[in-house]
Structure formats: C-alpha cells, structure tokens
Motif scaffolding. Sequence first.
Motif, PDB file in Angstrom:
ATOM      1  N   ARG A  39     -31.235 -49.199-104.072  1.00  0.00           N
ATOM      2  CA  ARG A  39     -29.908 -49.270-104.684  1.00  0.00           C
ATOM      3  C   ARG A  39     -28.833 -49.378-103.620  1.00  0.00           C
ATOM      4  NH1 ARG A  39     -28.606 -45.915-108.531  1.00  0.00           N
ATOM      5  NH2 ARG A  39     -30.686 -45.373-109.252  1.00  0.00           N
ATOM      6  N   PHE A  40     -27.761 -50.050-103.983  1.00  0.00           N
ATOM      7  CA  PHE A  40     -26.548 -50.074-103.160  1.00  0.00           C
ATOM      8  C   PHE A  40     -25.487 -49.375-103.983  1.00  0.00           C
ATOM      9  CE2 PHE A  40     -28.822 -53.892-101.616  1.00  0.00           C
ATOM     10  CZ  PHE A  40     -28.932 -53.541-100.282  1.00  0.00           C
ATOM     11  N   GLY A  41     -25.134 -48.141-103.614  1.00  0.00           N
ATOM     12  CA  GLY A  41     -24.214 -47.340-104.415  1.00  0.00           C
ATOM     13  C   GLY A  41     -24.848 -47.071-105.766  1.00  0.00           C
TER      14      GLY A  41
ATOM     15  N   GLU B 213     -28.590 -50.544-108.837  1.00  0.00           N
ATOM     16  CA  GLU B 213     -29.996 -50.672-108.445  1.00  0.00           C
ATOM     17  C   GLU B 213     -30.360 -52.157-108.422  1.00  0.00           C
ATOM     18  OE1 GLU B 213     -33.907 -48.067-109.227  1.00  0.00           O
ATOM     19  OE2 GLU B 213     -33.228 -49.106-111.025  1.00  0.00           O
ATOM     20  N   VAL B 214     -30.680 -52.683-107.226  1.00  0.00           N
ATOM     21  CA  VAL B 214     -30.937 -54.128-107.128  1.00  0.00           C
ATOM     22  C   VAL B 214     -32.428 -54.445-107.033  1.00  0.00           C
ATOM     23  CG1 VAL B 214     -28.661 -54.553-106.116  1.00  0.00           C
ATOM     24  CG2 VAL B 214     -30.641 -54.337-104.629  1.00  0.00           C
ATOM     25  N   VAL B 215     -33.250 -53.445-106.694  1.00  0.00           N
ATOM     26  CA  VAL B 215     -34.707 -53.622-106.753  1.00  0.00           C
ATOM     27  C   VAL B 215     -35.220 -52.494-107.643  1.00  0.00           C
ATOM     28  CG1 VAL B 215     -36.868 -53.663-105.448  1.00  0.00           C
ATOM     29  CG2 VAL B 215     -34.824 -54.754-104.499  1.00  0.00           C
TER      30      VAL B 215
ATOM     31  N   GLY C 280     -37.507 -66.602-106.808  1.00  0.00           N
ATOM     32  CA  GLY C 280     -36.591 -66.010-107.781  1.00  0.00           C
ATOM     33  C   GLY C 280     -35.195 -66.502-107.512  1.00  0.00           C
ATOM     34  N   GLU C 281     -34.354 -66.340-108.527  1.00  0.00           N
ATOM     35  CA  GLU C 281     -33.008 -66.878-108.391  1.00  0.00           C
ATOM     36  C   GLU C 281     -32.201 -66.098-107.364  1.00  0.00           C
ATOM     37  OE1 GLU C 281     -31.990 -64.571-112.548  1.00  0.00           O
ATOM     38  OE2 GLU C 281     -32.244 -66.756-112.478  1.00  0.00           O
ATOM     39  N   SER C 282     -31.094 -66.683-106.962  1.00  0.00           N
ATOM     40  CA  SER C 282     -30.208 -66.055-105.995  1.00  0.00           C
ATOM     41  C   SER C 282     -29.750 -64.695-106.518  1.00  0.00           C
ATOM     42  CB  SER C 282     -29.006 -66.983-105.770  1.00  0.00           C
ATOM     43  OG  SER C 282     -28.219 -66.476-104.742  1.00  0.00           O
ATOM     44  N   GLY C 283     -29.804 -63.686-105.665  1.00  0.00           N
ATOM     45  CA  GLY C 283     -29.355 -62.357-106.061  1.00  0.00           C
ATOM     46  C   GLY C 283     -30.415 -61.528-106.769  1.00  0.00           C
ATOM     47  N   SER C 284     -31.643 -62.042-106.889  1.00  0.00           N
ATOM     48  CA  SER C 284     -32.679 -61.295-107.619  1.00  0.00           C
ATOM     49  C   SER C 284     -33.291 -60.177-106.772  1.00  0.00           C
ATOM     50  CB  SER C 284     -33.767 -62.252-108.131  1.00  0.00           C
ATOM     51  OG  SER C 284     -34.343 -62.984-107.081  1.00  0.00           O
ATOM     52  N   GLY C 285     -32.973 -60.132-105.464  1.00  0.00           N
ATOM     53  CA  GLY C 285     -33.420 -58.999-104.641  1.00  0.00           C
ATOM     54  C   GLY C 285     -34.496 -59.345-103.623  1.00  0.00           C
ATOM     55  N   LYS C 286     -34.782 -60.615-103.431  1.00  0.00           N
ATOM     56  CA  LYS C 286     -35.878 -61.032-102.543  1.00  0.00           C
ATOM     57  C   LYS C 286     -35.658 -60.569-101.098  1.00  0.00           C
ATOM     58  CE  LYS C 286     -35.129 -65.419-103.415  1.00  0.00           C
ATOM     59  NZ  LYS C 286     -33.907 -65.300-104.226  1.00  0.00           N
ATOM     60  N   SER C 287     -34.470 -60.873-100.557  1.00  0.00           N
ATOM     61  CA  SER C 287     -34.205 -60.490 -99.160  1.00  0.00           C
ATOM     62  C   SER C 287     -34.158 -58.978 -99.009  1.00  0.00           C
ATOM     63  CB  SER C 287     -32.876 -61.081 -98.687  1.00  0.00           C
ATOM     64  OG  SER C 287     -32.926 -62.481 -98.720  1.00  0.00           O
ATOM     65  N   THR C 288     -33.644 -58.316-100.034  1.00  0.00           N
ATOM     66  CA  THR C 288     -33.556 -56.856 -99.990  1.00  0.00           C
ATOM     67  C   THR C 288     -34.953 -56.229 -99.889  1.00  0.00           C
ATOM     68  OG1 THR C 288     -31.520 -56.997-101.275  1.00  0.00           O
ATOM     69  CG2 THR C 288     -32.595 -54.849-101.214  1.00  0.00           C
ATOM     70  N   VAL C 289     -35.907 -56.797-100.598  1.00  0.00           N
ATOM     71  CA  VAL C 289     -37.290 -56.311-100.516  1.00  0.00           C
ATOM     72  C   VAL C 289     -37.835 -56.511 -99.096  1.00  0.00           C
ATOM     73  CG1 VAL C 289     -39.662 -56.761-101.294  1.00  0.00           C
ATOM     74  CG2 VAL C 289     -37.803 -56.639-102.966  1.00  0.00           C
TER      75      VAL C 289
ATOM     76  N   SER D  84     -38.939 -67.831-100.810  1.00  0.00           N
ATOM     77  CA  SER D  84     -38.378 -69.180-100.886  1.00  0.00           C
ATOM     78  C   SER D  84     -37.823 -69.427-102.273  1.00  0.00           C
ATOM     79  CB  SER D  84     -39.444 -70.218-100.560  1.00  0.00           C
ATOM     80  OG  SER D  84     -38.918 -71.515-100.705  1.00  0.00           O
ATOM     81  N   HIS D  85     -36.815 -70.300-102.354  1.00  0.00           N
ATOM     82  CA  HIS D  85     -36.342 -70.769-103.656  1.00  0.00           C
ATOM     83  C   HIS D  85     -37.284 -71.829-104.209  1.00  0.00           C
ATOM     84  CE1 HIS D  85     -32.303 -69.230-102.674  1.00  0.00           C
ATOM     85  NE2 HIS D  85     -32.169 -69.208-103.979  1.00  0.00           N
ATOM     86  N   ASN D  86     -38.063 -72.393-103.309  1.00  0.00           N
ATOM     87  CA  ASN D  86     -38.751 -73.642-103.600  1.00  0.00           C
ATOM     88  C   ASN D  86     -40.244 -73.385-103.852  1.00  0.00           C
ATOM     89  OD1 ASN D  86     -40.055 -76.101-103.324  1.00  0.00           O
ATOM     90  ND2 ASN D  86     -38.492 -76.886-101.927  1.00  0.00           N
TER      91      ASN D  86
END
Length: 247
Positions: free
Chosen positions: A11-13, A16-18, A35-44, A193-195
């Motif tokens: 979570r950020f504040g 909860e993003v993941v 997954g789409e942009s903002g779905s939490g991939k990089s955060t994971v 990846s998006h692709n």
Amino acid sequence: MTIEIDDLRIRFGEHEVVKGISFAVAEGESFGIVGESGSGKSTVLRAMAGLNQSWEGRIAFSGEPVEAKRPPAFFRKVQMVFQDPYGSLHPRQTIDRILSELPLVHGLDGIEKRIARALSDVTLPQSVRFRYPHQLSGGQRQRVAIARALIAEPRVLLLDEPTSALDVSVQAEILNLLADLRVERGLTYVMVSHNLSVIAHLCGMVGVMIDGQMVEQVSVDNLRLGKVEHSHTKELRSLSVELEEPA
Ligand SMILES: Nc1ncnc2c1ncn2[C@@H]1O[C@H](COP(=O)(O)OP(=O)(O)OP(=O)(O)O)[C@@H](O)[C@H]1O
Ligand SMILES: [Mg+2]
C-alpha cells in the motif's frame, strides 16, 4: 533460484495497490506479468528486488523468505533491469565506471576481466568502455544495463519492460539476447511487459494483473491456443496479432 510470492500486499498511504497476489517460478524458468498501466506490475517487481521495503506477505528465493531490508549479498543474486536504460545509467559516468560499481561494492576480484566478459556477453565492443551513456544508441545502452545486471553473476533477473523504450528491430535483438543468457546461465526471470507477444517470446507462464490483483495465470502454450479463462486475458490476446500465428 526458485521464487515464491504468497499473498503479497503493498500500500501507498491508504491506497492498496497490490492486493494479495501469489505466484511461483521454478529455477531456470521465466514468468511474465502483463496488465494495464497502473495495475501494480512495477510495484511487485520493486518489492521483490528490495527497492520498496514496505509490503506484507511472503517473498522467498530458494525457499528462504526475505526480510524487508536485504543483506548486501542479496543484491548480488537478484538484479533488476529497468525500462529506460538512459534513466538507469549515470550520465556522468563512463561505461567502465558504471560496470565497476557492483564488483567493487561486493569486493569481487578480477574487475577488468569481468568488465571485458560482461561486454562480450552482451555483444558490445570493448571500445564502449570509455564512452558515456549519451554516446551510445538506445539498444547499446540497454545492453550496458544488462551487462551491469550480469556482472556480479546473479541468479535472478527482474526485468521491467526491458525493451519497450527501443525500436522494434532492436527489441527483438535484446529479447533474443535475454533468452540466450537465461539458457546459458540457468537464470530465473520475472519479466513485466505490456506486450503479450514479448512475453510469449521469453516466458513459459504469464500472470495477468488488473488493479492490483493477478486474475489469471496461464501457460504461454495455452495462451497461444486461446485456452484462457478471464475476459481481460482474452482481450489482451485479441490485441496481440503475433500470437495468432503458430510458434
Ligand atoms: N511511490 C509511489 N507512491 C504512491 N503511489 C505509487 C507509487 N508507486 C506506484 N504508485 C501507484 O501504484 C499503482 C501501481 O503502479 P505501478 O507503477 O506498479 O503500475 P504498473 O502496472 O507498473 O504501470 P505501467 O504499466 O504504467 O508501468 C499506481 O496507481 C501508481 O500510481
Ligand atoms: Mg510499470
């Protein structure tokens, strides 16, 4: 190294993003996350890499759960490669200096030899050693970023959109390079990846994320055959022309 992620929550504040995701990767395998942009991939990936220390759940490498803060040895074994090779390489350091950093931090010997080998592993000429990042092409910079990730002989690479900033022709070269390195070194990959066709090229399994949840995990073989359950996976698949063709 095997990887196990169980009920990972970030979570950020208040946000909860993941939201409790779980997946496992066998040694030497490659797991894709789409997954789409903002779905939490990089955060994971960042939590797995030890770059974000506030998460809940279980992250284990080789069966050993990690703490939020990782010991220095961890960063030898698990390396992350980012989307933007320009942003991730220090602009005022020569390639030589950039590649020296990890071996120096970990007190490794034979730094000269390691640099020479790392450059040849990513098929860059030795002459790039004394250049700066801005004097290289985008594809060459991403090869430097991969060389840097490899130089301390990691077991796991966490790849966050490693080719999406590159021209299509260069993308294929870098993907082939990553595929070869995985086999030669027995590396374990998690790649975002998006692709879907990029994922299909490099991964055996793929996890589909929507809004912090992994809604489906499917083998790339079943993905190609259209044996998918979730409507979002079907949608992503229909957007990916290359998948329709036989492997
Ligand atoms: N440091 C942060 N502080 C606050 N919120 C963040 C932070 N990092 C990410 N987020 C939020 O977490 C969510 C997931 O972001 P993340 O970067 O993981 O998405 P992503 O799936 O990698 O997207 P993209 O495909 O665009 O790279 C987004 O809503 C984002 O705004
Ligand atoms: Mg991202």
